[in-house]
Design a protein around this motif. Structure first.
Motif, PDB file in Angstrom:
ATOM      1  N   THR A 195       4.909  30.805  32.015  1.00 40.81           N
ATOM      2  CA  THR A 195       4.293  29.634  32.646  1.00 40.81           C
ATOM      3  C   THR A 195       5.194  28.416  32.560  1.00 40.81           C
ATOM      4  N   LEU A 196       5.669  28.115  31.351  1.00 40.79           N
ATOM      5  CA  LEU A 196       6.533  26.951  31.180  1.00 40.79           C
ATOM      6  C   LEU A 196       7.861  27.134  31.897  1.00 40.79           C
ATOM      7  N   ALA A 197       8.431  28.330  31.799  1.00 42.92           N
ATOM      8  CA  ALA A 197       9.725  28.583  32.446  1.00 42.92           C
ATOM      9  C   ALA A 197       9.618  28.445  33.960  1.00 42.92           C
ATOM     10  N   SER A 198       8.568  29.019  34.564  1.00 44.75           N
ATOM     11  CA  SER A 198       8.426  28.931  36.015  1.00 44.75           C
ATOM     12  C   SER A 198       8.146  27.502  36.462  1.00 44.75           C
ATOM     13  N   ALA A 199       7.389  26.755  35.662  1.00 46.57           N
ATOM     14  CA  ALA A 199       7.112  25.357  36.015  1.00 46.57           C
ATOM     15  C   ALA A 199       8.390  24.527  36.012  1.00 46.57           C
ATOM     16  N   THR A 200       9.230  24.709  35.002  1.00 45.64           N
ATOM     17  CA  THR A 200      10.477  23.943  34.941  1.00 45.64           C
ATOM     18  C   THR A 200      11.425  24.327  36.073  1.00 45.64           C
ATOM     19  N   LEU A 201      11.456  25.611  36.429  1.00 44.06           N
ATOM     20  CA  LEU A 201      12.311  26.050  37.526  1.00 44.06           C
ATOM     21  C   LEU A 201      11.807  25.527  38.870  1.00 44.06           C
ATOM     22  N   CYS A 202      10.495  25.446  39.022  1.00 42.92           N
ATOM     23  CA  CYS A 202       9.936  24.875  40.253  1.00 42.92           C
ATOM     24  C   CYS A 202      10.298  23.399  40.389  1.00 42.92           C
ATOM     25  N   VAL A 203      10.247  22.674  39.278  1.00 40.02           N
ATOM     26  CA  VAL A 203      10.656  21.259  39.306  1.00 40.02           C
ATOM     27  C   VAL A 203      12.128  21.143  39.695  1.00 40.02           C
ATOM     28  N   ALA A 204      12.976  21.966  39.078  1.00 42.47           N
ATOM     29  CA  ALA A 204      14.400  21.935  39.404  1.00 42.47           C
ATOM     30  C   ALA A 204      14.646  22.280  40.874  1.00 42.47           C
ATOM     31  N   SER A 205      13.889  23.249  41.386  1.00 45.33           N
ATOM     32  CA  SER A 205      14.024  23.626  42.800  1.00 45.33           C
ATOM     33  C   SER A 205      13.628  22.477  43.709  1.00 45.33           C
ATOM     34  N   ALA A 206      12.544  21.784  43.344  1.00 45.05           N
ATOM     35  CA  ALA A 206      12.077  20.656  44.160  1.00 45.05           C
ATOM     36  C   ALA A 206      13.113  19.536  44.210  1.00 45.05           C
ATOM     37  N   ILE A 207      13.969  19.459  43.185  1.00 40.94           N
ATOM     38  CA  ILE A 207      15.030  18.442  43.158  1.00 40.94           C
ATOM     39  C   ILE A 207      16.260  18.911  43.924  1.00 40.94           C
ATOM     40  N   LEU A 208      16.693  20.157  43.659  1.00 44.34           N
ATOM     41  CA  LEU A 208      17.985  20.621  44.154  1.00 44.34           C
ATOM     42  C   LEU A 208      17.967  21.095  45.602  1.00 44.34           C
ATOM     43  N   VAL A 209      16.904  21.753  46.030  1.00 49.83           N
ATOM     44  CA  VAL A 209      16.881  22.300  47.390  1.00 49.83           C
ATOM     45  C   VAL A 209      17.003  21.196  48.446  1.00 49.83           C
ATOM     46  N   PRO A 210      16.196  20.121  48.374  1.00 49.38           N
ATOM     47  CA  PRO A 210      16.384  19.051  49.371  1.00 49.38           C
ATOM     48  C   PRO A 210      17.777  18.419  49.321  1.00 49.38           C
ATOM     49  N   LEU A 211      18.321  18.236  48.106  1.00 47.94           N
ATOM     50  CA  LEU A 211      19.655  17.652  47.982  1.00 47.94           C
ATOM     51  C   LEU A 211      20.713  18.563  48.612  1.00 47.94           C
ATOM     52  N   ALA A 212      20.593  19.867  48.364  1.00 42.45           N
ATOM     53  CA  ALA A 212      21.559  20.812  48.931  1.00 42.45           C
ATOM     54  C   ALA A 212      21.479  20.836  50.451  1.00 42.45           C
ATOM     55  N   LEU A 213      20.270  20.827  50.995  1.00 47.03           N
ATOM     56  CA  LEU A 213      20.120  20.835  52.448  1.00 47.03           C
ATOM     57  C   LEU A 213      20.659  19.538  53.061  1.00 47.03           C
ATOM     58  N   TRP A 214      20.463  18.424  52.353  1.00 43.64           N
ATOM     59  CA  TRP A 214      20.910  17.133  52.873  1.00 43.64           C
ATOM     60  C   TRP A 214      22.434  17.028  52.876  1.00 43.64           C
ATOM     61  N   PHE A 215      23.059  17.406  51.750  1.00 47.88           N
ATOM     62  CA  PHE A 215      24.502  17.228  51.622  1.00 47.88           C
ATOM     63  C   PHE A 215      25.307  18.417  52.163  1.00 47.88           C
ATOM     64  N   ASP A 216      24.801  19.631  51.988  1.00 46.87           N
ATOM     65  CA  ASP A 216      25.565  20.818  52.372  1.00 46.87           C
ATOM     66  C   ASP A 216      25.060  21.480  53.647  1.00 46.87           C
ATOM     67  N   GLY A 217      23.765  21.282  53.968  1.00 47.07           N
ATOM     68  CA  GLY A 217      23.182  21.990  55.096  1.00 47.07           C
ATOM     69  C   GLY A 217      22.887  23.441  54.754  1.00 47.07           C
ATOM     70  N   TRP A 218      22.244  24.133  55.686  1.00 47.38           N
ATOM     71  CA  TRP A 218      21.960  25.558  55.479  1.00 47.38           C
ATOM     72  C   TRP A 218      23.260  26.347  55.574  1.00 47.38           C
ATOM     73  N   PRO A 219      23.498  27.304  54.661  1.00 49.83           N
ATOM     74  CA  PRO A 219      24.751  28.069  54.706  1.00 49.83           C
ATOM     75  C   PRO A 219      24.972  28.733  56.069  1.00 49.83           C
ATOM     76  N   SER A 220      26.175  28.588  56.594  1.00 50.54           N
ATOM     77  CA  SER A 220      26.494  29.169  57.903  1.00 50.54           C
ATOM     78  C   SER A 220      26.749  30.664  57.822  1.00 50.54           C
ATOM     79  N   SER A 221      27.078  31.156  56.643  1.00 49.39           N
ATOM     80  CA  SER A 221      27.306  32.591  56.446  1.00 49.39           C
ATOM     81  C   SER A 221      26.920  32.962  55.024  1.00 49.39           C
ATOM     82  N   TRP A 222      26.723  34.271  54.825  1.00 49.32           N
ATOM     83  CA  TRP A 222      26.310  34.781  53.517  1.00 49.32           C
ATOM     84  C   TRP A 222      27.253  35.913  53.110  1.00 49.32           C
ATOM     85  N   PRO A 223      28.467  35.562  52.631  1.00 52.99           N
ATOM     86  CA  PRO A 223      29.427  36.604  52.226  1.00 52.99           C
ATOM     87  C   PRO A 223      28.844  37.499  51.135  1.00 52.99           C
TER      88      PRO A 223
END
Length: 310
Positions: A195-223
């Motif tokens: 429970t605690l581990a998943s909650a902390t990872l969800c918080v981290a995801s809520a921070i990092l995913v928008p930042l990654a999409l904003w600065f890097d965009g969606w990956p153009s390829s998946w090597p």
């Protein structure tokens, strides 16, 4: 059955930190491989979001879903999850991903050896019940001397890339986040590990995913190889390790948990040399002897107690 404590962690906790040392030691190699196909922020965001999704599913199946944060700990539980997700997951993983562009994976792992020394004053202030005596101080300092010997005085600054020093500094700052996270986890309200581990990872995801999409965009390829490396980093060093880490810290203490950081450099060097063809420090054997001796001294009482009971 005797409950584990910071003074007597128990056999299971010893086995768990050995497993953690191996898993986290391999994490730096997988991140290095992932950076061949993705930007640093994207690597961190994918790693935590995949891990969070995995733990959400497992937690729901095992009755340790994220809803138990509110049920077991209320708003206080979420405040701790936000702190941990930000300070001990989102920030360190971003710093490590950025830093590993400029330093070998083995040296990034070695930087994690700073965690026990950083944990020591934090434990003294915020978790005094774990106990810090001369024996533990001497053992931790001796182990840290081994790490200094392992990396050498110019390990980070001597890299060919001009950003080598800053890459190494980013890895050490990441270690600060892990040290703070260990102590904060110890003070968190009681709730199931998943429970605690998943909650902390969800918080981290809520921070990092928008930042990654904003600065890097969606990956153009998946090597293939970088994608596989991200999946490994998400499922093992992030998802599985997060659950194990919560279990160890809440039962055996943050100071005991910090001993994992002495194993991480060992495994990161082994994996870096054997699988990534990175050069091995000449004085590695003496350094590792100091590291292992430091662990033995700092935890000698618990080792003797465990052997007597088993």
């Amino acid at each position: 059955m005797t409950q584990p404590t910071p003074q007597n962690p128990g056999l299971l906790n010893w086995l768990l930190i050995i497993v953690l040392g191996m898993i986290w030691g391999g994490a730096f190699m997988s991140v290095r491989l992932a950076l061949d196909g993705f930007a640093p922020l994207t690597v961190a965001a994918l790693r935590v979001s995949i891990a969070a999704l995995c733990l959400l599913i497992i937690g729901q199946i095992l009755g340790q879903g994220i809803g138990r944060v509110s049920r077991d700990a209320g708003s206080l539980g979420w405040r701790f999850a936000v702190i941990l997700g930000t300070v001990s997951i989102a920030a360190p993983l971003t710093l490590l991903s950025w830093g590993q562009q400029f330093v070998p994976s083995a040296l990034a792992g070695v930087a994690m050896g700073a965690v026990p020394l950083l944990v020591l004053p934090l434990v003294y202030v915020f978790s005094p019940e774990e106990g810090i005596g001369p024996r533990r101080v001497f053992g931790i300092v001796l182990g840290f001397c081994g790490l200094c010997l392992l990396i050498g005085p110019s390990a980070f600054g001597g890299t060919a890339n001009a950003f080598g020093f800053w890459g190494g500094a980013a890895c050490i700052i990441a270690a600060c986040g892990y040290a703070i996270g260990s102590v904060v986890t110890r003070r968190a309200p009681t709730m199931p590990p998943i429970t605690l581990a998943s909650a902390t990872l969800c918080v981290a995801s809520a921070i990092l995913v928008p930042l990654a999409l904003w600065f890097d965009g969606w990956p153009s390829s998946w090597p293939a190889k970088p994608t596989q490396a991200i999946l490994f980093a998400a499922l093992f060093p992030t998802a599985l390790a997060a659950v194990i880490r919560v279990r160890v810290v809440t039962t055996a203490g943050s100071l005991f948990m910090s001993l994992t950081s002495y194993q991480v450099p060992v495994w990161s060097v082994i994996f870096g040399v054997t699988l990534m063809n990175e050069s091995l420090p000449q004085n590695v054997f003496l350094a590792l002897a100091l590291i292992l001796t430091g662990i033995g001294i700092s935890q000698s009482r618990s080792l003797i107690s465990m052997l007597r009971r088993n």
